[in-house]
Design an enzyme around this catalytic site. Sequence first.
Site, short mmCIF file in Angstrom:
data_model
loop_
_atom_site.label_atom_id
_atom_site.label_comp_id
_atom_site.label_asym_id
_atom_site.label_seq_id
_atom_site.Cartn_x
_atom_site.Cartn_y
_atom_site.Cartn_z
N ARG A 263 0.87 -1.09 0.09
CA ARG A 263 -0.02 -0.04 0.08
C ARG A 263 0.98 1.28 0.12
O ARG A 263 1.94 1.21 0.52
CB ARG A 263 -0.95 0.06 1.38
CG ARG A 263 -2.05 -1.20 1.47
CD ARG A 263 -2.81 -0.94 2.52
NE ARG A 263 -3.92 -2.22 2.70
CZ ARG A 263 -3.62 -3.13 3.12
NH1 ARG A 263 -2.34 -3.77 3.72
NH2 ARG A 263 -4.51 -4.22 2.82
N LYS A 290 -2.41 -1.83 7.69
CA LYS A 290 -3.76 -1.60 7.69
C LYS A 290 -4.56 -2.69 8.31
O LYS A 290 -5.34 -3.67 7.59
CB LYS A 290 -4.46 -1.27 6.23
CG LYS A 290 -5.87 -0.82 6.34
CD LYS A 290 -6.30 -0.42 4.81
CE LYS A 290 -7.74 -0.29 4.75
NZ LYS A 290 -8.39 -0.01 3.33
N HIS A 360 -1.93 3.97 -5.56
CA HIS A 360 -2.46 2.85 -4.93
C HIS A 360 -2.96 1.80 -6.19
O HIS A 360 -3.26 0.72 -6.05
CB HIS A 360 -3.96 3.15 -4.02
CG HIS A 360 -4.24 2.02 -3.14
ND1 HIS A 360 -5.16 0.74 -3.61
CD2 HIS A 360 -4.40 2.00 -1.76
CE1 HIS A 360 -5.21 0.10 -2.54
NE2 HIS A 360 -4.81 0.82 -1.46
N ARG A 363 -1.48 -1.68 -7.10
CA ARG A 363 -1.78 -2.92 -6.50
C ARG A 363 -2.87 -3.56 -7.33
O ARG A 363 -2.95 -4.92 -7.55
CB ARG A 363 -2.43 -2.45 -4.91
CG ARG A 363 -1.36 -2.15 -4.07
CD ARG A 363 -1.74 -1.88 -2.67
NE ARG A 363 -2.95 -2.66 -2.13
CZ ARG A 363 -2.29 -3.41 -1.16
NH1 ARG A 363 -1.27 -3.90 -1.09
NH2 ARG A 363 -3.66 -4.42 -0.50
N HIS A 387 -4.56 -9.02 2.41
CA HIS A 387 -5.88 -8.92 2.62
C HIS A 387 -6.25 -10.18 3.48
O HIS A 387 -6.02 -11.21 3.28
CB HIS A 387 -6.54 -9.04 1.20
CG HIS A 387 -6.38 -7.75 0.19
ND1 HIS A 387 -6.82 -7.88 -0.96
CD2 HIS A 387 -6.28 -6.46 0.83
CE1 HIS A 387 -6.72 -6.46 -1.34
NE2 HIS A 387 -6.40 -6.01 -0.39
N TYR A 397 -10.53 -15.77 9.68
CA TYR A 397 -9.80 -15.31 8.79
C TYR A 397 -8.90 -16.29 8.42
O TYR A 397 -8.32 -16.96 9.14
CB TYR A 397 -9.23 -14.04 8.84
CG TYR A 397 -10.24 -12.73 8.93
CD1 TYR A 397 -10.99 -12.23 7.52
CD2 TYR A 397 -10.87 -12.32 9.89
CE1 TYR A 397 -11.86 -11.42 7.82
CE2 TYR A 397 -11.65 -11.36 10.26
CZ TYR A 397 -12.18 -10.93 9.01
OH TYR A 397 -13.06 -9.86 9.00
#
Length: 432
Positions: A263, A290, A360, A363, A387, A397
Amino acid sequence: MAGIEKLSDKAIQATFKAVAAAGKAKTIGDGGGLVLEVQPSGAGWWRLRYSFGGKENRLSVGTYPEVTLANARQRRRDALVLIAAGTDPSDKRKADKEAQAMKAETARLADAGLPGPGTFEFVARDWLKTVHEVKVSAGHAERTRIRLEQDAFPWIGRRPIGEIEPPELLQCLRRVEARGAIETAHRVKDACGQVFRFGIATGDCQRNPAADLRDALKPVQSTHHAAITDPKQVGKLLRDMNEYEGQPVTRAALQLSALSLLRPGELRHMEWAWIDLEAAVLTVPAETMKRNKADKADGPPHIVPLATQAVEVLNGLQPLTGHGRYVFPALTTSQRCMSENTVRSALRRMGYGNDDMTAHGFRATARTLIAERLNVRPEVIEAQLAHAVPDALGRAYNRTQFIDQRRQMMQAWADYLDQLRTGAKVIEFRAA
């Protein structure tokens, strides 16, 4: 009602005279639990004796003669109505006193320019401090606070939170919409909704009016970061980046934007201490990523395998910035990292507008072309993009990092970019 209203004003006056003469207190009753306690000093107190929940209670209903016999009887009737409705008159009086005290304190604080207890702003600041700031990053919490201060507090901040209805909140949000800040209006609504939910938990309100405004605001038109995904145009962009005539550090930032898949904020804050050039790996600390506050504190770092081309760029940077903390320091001081506008401004200088390509967008370019041209499995790409994706096995996750697969992918991606840049024939790679 039989057995009540036994007293008269004449009988009360006679009792006061007799008590004064005898010097001894006396209690006389009107029936229905209402009594008058007469003191030799000439003072008299009305009391109501009643039963509630199987317990005997007493309630003061005023002093005589300030509260007349007729007033005392009316207060008895009011108390009996409450009892019949299942409310203890003593509890009702206590709640009324607390409400009056809160109202007076609210008015006092309002005169001093401060939010009073029970107001929307008071509850919102309590939520910010005790819940929001604990869960999210400092920057996120600060943005929420500013939104509330600018777009909510001036209009509903001093209002009792329990009295705010959906139309009043909607009017507040319409002001944000009117200036064209549609996404901000939705964010303010979401923040207000969390404040109301917190207020329900603390007993300051009974409902969340923001929940009734789900379809009341203009929808946010979703936009994506502009990105070039056509291979030929990507090749031209790469050639333009190599020929960039600005600062060499900025040129390197452009090149690593394409090679690292980081990022923009992670790239700008990159430190030399994170890089192992011999092992060809970049380790981004969790607190820089993030993530939510808990994952920033306890989550694993993000491992970025470096292709040989990325290592070459970093080796070229070392003589320029290797003596300091940041790989990409600000142009004016090595104590700060590069400005967030540096890469974007460089793209503008090369002729790529906001609708063409963004920092950005590198990406998105990689995400698209790696999937379409290199046939890499989506979960490997998502891991490289850091992610968090749902886990098909039922865990919240998927934290699998796919280090070996990502190392192969990053080298294949760098080689593919070289082919696009030189204009060589593009071939598709097998799945990594």
